[in-house]
Design a protein around this motif. Structure first.
Motif, PDB file in Angstrom:
ATOM      1  N   ALA A  27      37.394  20.571 -37.027  1.00 37.66           N
ATOM      2  CA  ALA A  27      38.690  20.173 -37.597  1.00 37.66           C
ATOM      3  C   ALA A  27      38.985  20.573 -38.914  1.00 37.66           C
ATOM      4  O   ALA A  27      39.903  20.155 -39.469  1.00 37.66           O
ATOM      5  CB  ALA A  27      39.013  18.873 -37.329  1.00 37.66           C
ATOM      6  N   SER A  28      38.168  21.738 -39.403  1.00 38.54           N
ATOM      7  CA  SER A  28      38.525  22.080 -40.756  1.00 38.54           C
ATOM      8  C   SER A  28      39.712  23.184 -40.658  1.00 38.54           C
ATOM      9  O   SER A  28      39.976  23.802 -41.855  1.00 38.54           O
ATOM     10  CB  SER A  28      37.268  22.586 -41.488  1.00 38.54           C
ATOM     11  OG  SER A  28      36.504  23.918 -40.689  1.00 38.54           O
ATOM     12  N   ALA A  29      39.899  23.678 -39.695  1.00 33.67           N
ATOM     13  CA  ALA A  29      41.148  24.678 -39.192  1.00 33.67           C
ATOM     14  C   ALA A  29      41.706  24.317 -37.863  1.00 33.67           C
ATOM     15  O   ALA A  29      41.208  23.916 -37.090  1.00 33.67           O
ATOM     16  CB  ALA A  29      40.663  26.056 -39.259  1.00 33.67           C
ATOM     17  N   GLN A  30      43.036  24.789 -37.706  1.00 27.63           N
ATOM     18  CA  GLN A  30      43.525  24.620 -36.474  1.00 27.63           C
ATOM     19  C   GLN A  30      44.012  26.040 -36.029  1.00 27.63           C
ATOM     20  O   GLN A  30      44.289  26.978 -36.739  1.00 27.63           O
ATOM     21  CB  GLN A  30      45.022  24.066 -36.955  1.00 27.63           C
ATOM     22  CG  GLN A  30      45.127  22.602 -37.397  1.00 27.63           C
ATOM     23  CD  GLN A  30      44.257  21.461 -36.288  1.00 27.63           C
ATOM     24  OE1 GLN A  30      44.623  21.643 -35.254  1.00 27.63           O
ATOM     25  NE2 GLN A  30      43.662  20.624 -36.963  1.00 27.63           N
ATOM     26  N   ALA A  31      44.107  26.152 -34.674  1.00 27.91           N
ATOM     27  CA  ALA A  31      44.519  27.550 -33.901  1.00 27.91           C
ATOM     28  C   ALA A  31      45.743  27.914 -34.490  1.00 27.91           C
ATOM     29  O   ALA A  31      46.823  27.308 -34.634  1.00 27.91           O
ATOM     30  CB  ALA A  31      44.345  27.142 -32.619  1.00 27.91           C
ATOM     31  N   ALA A  32      45.738  29.280 -34.710  1.00 29.60           N
ATOM     32  CA  ALA A  32      47.112  29.761 -35.400  1.00 29.60           C
ATOM     33  C   ALA A  32      48.003  30.559 -33.936  1.00 29.60           C
ATOM     34  O   ALA A  32      48.957  30.649 -34.077  1.00 29.60           O
ATOM     35  CB  ALA A  32      46.760  30.831 -36.153  1.00 29.60           C
ATOM     36  N   THR A  33      47.146  30.597 -32.997  1.00 27.29           N
ATOM     37  CA  THR A  33      48.021  31.363 -31.758  1.00 27.29           C
ATOM     38  C   THR A  33      47.279  30.422 -30.689  1.00 27.29           C
ATOM     39  O   THR A  33      46.353  29.816 -30.511  1.00 27.29           O
ATOM     40  CB  THR A  33      47.548  32.784 -31.874  1.00 27.29           C
ATOM     41  OG1 THR A  33      46.133  32.835 -31.505  1.00 27.29           O
ATOM     42  CG2 THR A  33      48.033  33.475 -33.003  1.00 27.29           C
ATOM     43  N   ALA A  34      48.005  30.909 -29.393  1.00 29.36           N
ATOM     44  CA  ALA A  34      47.330  30.385 -28.166  1.00 29.36           C
ATOM     45  C   ALA A  34      46.283  30.871 -27.612  1.00 29.36           C
ATOM     46  O   ALA A  34      45.399  30.135 -27.491  1.00 29.36           O
ATOM     47  CB  ALA A  34      48.645  30.399 -27.234  1.00 29.36           C
ATOM     48  N   GLU A  35      46.054  32.202 -28.168  1.00 31.82           N
ATOM     49  CA  GLU A  35      44.776  32.845 -27.670  1.00 31.82           C
ATOM     50  C   GLU A  35      43.585  32.173 -28.382  1.00 31.82           C
ATOM     51  O   GLU A  35      42.582  32.081 -28.022  1.00 31.82           O
ATOM     52  CB  GLU A  35      44.903  34.190 -28.008  1.00 31.82           C
ATOM     53  CG  GLU A  35      43.614  35.258 -27.605  1.00 31.82           C
ATOM     54  CD  GLU A  35      43.544  36.409 -27.668  1.00 31.82           C
ATOM     55  OE1 GLU A  35      42.321  37.021 -27.931  1.00 31.82           O
ATOM     56  OE2 GLU A  35      44.491  37.173 -28.008  1.00 31.82           O
ATOM     57  N   GLN A  36      43.823  31.819 -29.806  1.00 33.44           N
ATOM     58  CA  GLN A  36      42.808  31.472 -30.722  1.00 33.44           C
ATOM     59  C   GLN A  36      42.251  30.044 -30.061  1.00 33.44           C
ATOM     60  O   GLN A  36      41.284  29.836 -30.095  1.00 33.44           O
ATOM     61  CB  GLN A  36      43.253  31.368 -32.131  1.00 33.44           C
ATOM     62  CG  GLN A  36      42.268  30.860 -32.926  1.00 33.44           C
ATOM     63  CD  GLN A  36      42.394  30.867 -34.509  1.00 33.44           C
ATOM     64  OE1 GLN A  36      43.639  30.586 -34.704  1.00 33.44           O
ATOM     65  NE2 GLN A  36      41.634  31.046 -35.299  1.00 33.44           N
ATOM     66  N   LEU A  37      43.375  29.115 -29.614  1.00 32.82           N
ATOM     67  CA  LEU A  37      43.186  28.152 -29.150  1.00 32.82           C
ATOM     68  C   LEU A  37      42.282  28.146 -27.767  1.00 32.82           C
ATOM     69  O   LEU A  37      41.346  27.541 -27.522  1.00 32.82           O
ATOM     70  CB  LEU A  37      44.473  27.145 -28.720  1.00 32.82           C
ATOM     71  CG  LEU A  37      44.002  25.788 -28.312  1.00 32.82           C
ATOM     72  CD1 LEU A  37      43.277  24.750 -29.281  1.00 32.82           C
ATOM     73  CD2 LEU A  37      45.294  25.096 -27.571  1.00 32.82           C
ATOM     74  N   MET A  38      42.655  29.059 -26.914  1.00 33.45           N
ATOM     75  CA  MET A  38      42.005  29.315 -25.612  1.00 33.45           C
ATOM     76  C   MET A  38      40.275  29.887 -25.984  1.00 33.45           C
ATOM     77  O   MET A  38      39.817  29.254 -25.158  1.00 33.45           O
ATOM     78  CB  MET A  38      42.984  30.208 -24.885  1.00 33.45           C
ATOM     79  CG  MET A  38      42.048  30.558 -23.381  1.00 33.45           C
ATOM     80  SD  MET A  38      40.769  31.576 -23.287  1.00 33.45           S
ATOM     81  CE  MET A  38      41.226  33.084 -24.214  1.00 33.45           C
ATOM     82  N   ARG A  39      40.250  30.583 -26.906  1.00 30.03           N
ATOM     83  CA  ARG A  39      38.719  31.061 -27.152  1.00 30.03           C
ATOM     84  C   ARG A  39      38.272  29.730 -27.630  1.00 30.03           C
ATOM     85  O   ARG A  39      37.105  29.809 -27.361  1.00 30.03           O
ATOM     86  CB  ARG A  39      38.982  32.234 -28.336  1.00 30.03           C
ATOM     87  CG  ARG A  39      39.539  33.555 -27.711  1.00 30.03           C
ATOM     88  CD  ARG A  39      39.352  34.591 -28.900  1.00 30.03           C
ATOM     89  NE  ARG A  39      39.771  35.903 -28.347  1.00 30.03           N
ATOM     90  CZ  ARG A  39      38.934  36.761 -27.831  1.00 30.03           C
ATOM     91  NH1 ARG A  39      37.502  36.541 -27.753  1.00 30.03           N
ATOM     92  NH2 ARG A  39      39.332  37.572 -27.018  1.00 30.03           N
ATOM     93  N   SER A  40      38.753  29.094 -28.408  1.00 28.07           N
ATOM     94  CA  SER A  40      37.989  27.969 -28.870  1.00 28.07           C
ATOM     95  C   SER A  40      37.672  26.838 -27.733  1.00 28.07           C
ATOM     96  O   SER A  40      36.639  26.336 -27.896  1.00 28.07           O
ATOM     97  CB  SER A  40      38.827  27.185 -30.178  1.00 28.07           C
ATOM     98  OG  SER A  40      39.962  26.411 -29.877  1.00 28.07           O
ATOM     99  N   ARG A  41      38.480  26.679 -26.898  1.00 24.76           N
ATOM    100  CA  ARG A  41      38.203  25.821 -25.800  1.00 24.76           C
ATOM    101  C   ARG A  41      37.140  26.489 -25.043  1.00 24.76           C
ATOM    102  O   ARG A  41      36.046  25.785 -24.593  1.00 24.76           O
ATOM    103  CB  ARG A  41      39.451  25.478 -24.938  1.00 24.76           C
ATOM    104  CG  ARG A  41      40.477  24.776 -25.928  1.00 24.76           C
ATOM    105  CD  ARG A  41      41.564  24.316 -24.934  1.00 24.76           C
ATOM    106  NE  ARG A  41      41.410  23.859 -23.745  1.00 24.76           N
ATOM    107  CZ  ARG A  41      41.128  22.898 -23.266  1.00 24.76           C
ATOM    108  NH1 ARG A  41      41.245  21.894 -24.205  1.00 24.76           N
ATOM    109  NH2 ARG A  41      41.121  22.367 -21.834  1.00 24.76           N
ATOM    110  N   TYR A  42      37.194  27.713 -24.908  1.00 29.00           N
ATOM    111  CA  TYR A  42      36.057  28.511 -24.017  1.00 29.00           C
ATOM    112  C   TYR A  42      34.723  28.164 -24.618  1.00 29.00           C
ATOM    113  O   TYR A  42      33.596  27.721 -24.176  1.00 29.00           O
ATOM    114  CB  TYR A  42      36.237  29.717 -23.985  1.00 29.00           C
ATOM    115  CG  TYR A  42      34.992  30.814 -23.452  1.00 29.00           C
ATOM    116  CD1 TYR A  42      34.720  30.802 -21.982  1.00 29.00           C
ATOM    117  CD2 TYR A  42      34.113  31.439 -24.511  1.00 29.00           C
ATOM    118  CE1 TYR A  42      33.408  31.311 -21.725  1.00 29.00           C
ATOM    119  CE2 TYR A  42      32.818  32.023 -23.913  1.00 29.00           C
ATOM    120  CZ  TYR A  42      32.774  31.892 -22.587  1.00 29.00           C
ATOM    121  OH  TYR A  42      31.529  32.436 -22.249  1.00 29.00           O
ATOM    122  N   SER A  43      34.783  28.364 -26.154  1.00 32.03           N
ATOM    123  CA  SER A  43      33.529  28.179 -26.852  1.00 32.03           C
ATOM    124  C   SER A  43      33.141  26.688 -26.748  1.00 32.03           C
ATOM    125  O   SER A  43      31.679  26.315 -26.811  1.00 32.03           O
ATOM    126  CB  SER A  43      33.566  28.534 -28.502  1.00 32.03           C
ATOM    127  OG  SER A  43      33.765  29.681 -28.608  1.00 32.03           O
TER     128      SER A  43
END
Length: 132
Positions: free
Chosen positions: A31-47
């Motif tokens: 939570a030190s950063a927020q996803a800037a794009t939907a793809e970045q959020l999807m990648r972070s959820r995969y991780s």
């Protein structure tokens, strides 16, 4: 990568993007950063699936579609992510989709999960809504 254990800070990010886990998805998980794009959020959820971060998965799921609980199968090892296409989902959009293929291994056998996910803004942040 063992389940429920964060990679070392210098380890490559499980999502496959350039950079280390700490420079990429680790910042979102902590939570030190927020996803800037939907793809970045999807990648972070995969991780998050790859490292067993259940709390992040729940936090990044839209409250209208989020399950009451989430069990992660310890036999599943997430191997590789392939982003197939995106629509919308930029810092200037309120919704977007990401089609992807996630490769996993269970009991020594490889499989794939293909999904076309929908993401929306909720209280200013990108969240996972559902699969199309």
């Amino acid at each position: 990568m063992p389940r429920n254990r964060l990679p070392r800070s210098a380890s490559p990010c499980p999502c496959g993007a350039p950079g280390t886990y700490d420079e990429c998805c680790g910042r979102l998980h902590s939570a030190s950063a927020q996803a800037a794009t939907a793809e970045q959020l999807m990648r972070s959820r995969y991780s998050a699936f790859a490292v067993g971060d259940r709390a992040y998965l729940m936090r990044s799921w839209h409250p209208d579609t989020r399950p009451a609980s989430l069990d992660l199968d310890p036999r599943t090892e997430w191997v590789r992510l392939e982003v197939l296409s995106t629509t919308g989902g930029t810092p200037f959009h309120k919704e977007g989709t990401v089609a992807f293929r996630a490769v996993y291994r269970e009991n020594g056998r490889e499989g794939t999960l293909d999904e076309h996910s929908r993401f929306v803004r909720h209280e200013g942040d990108w969240v996972y809504l559902d699969a199309l």
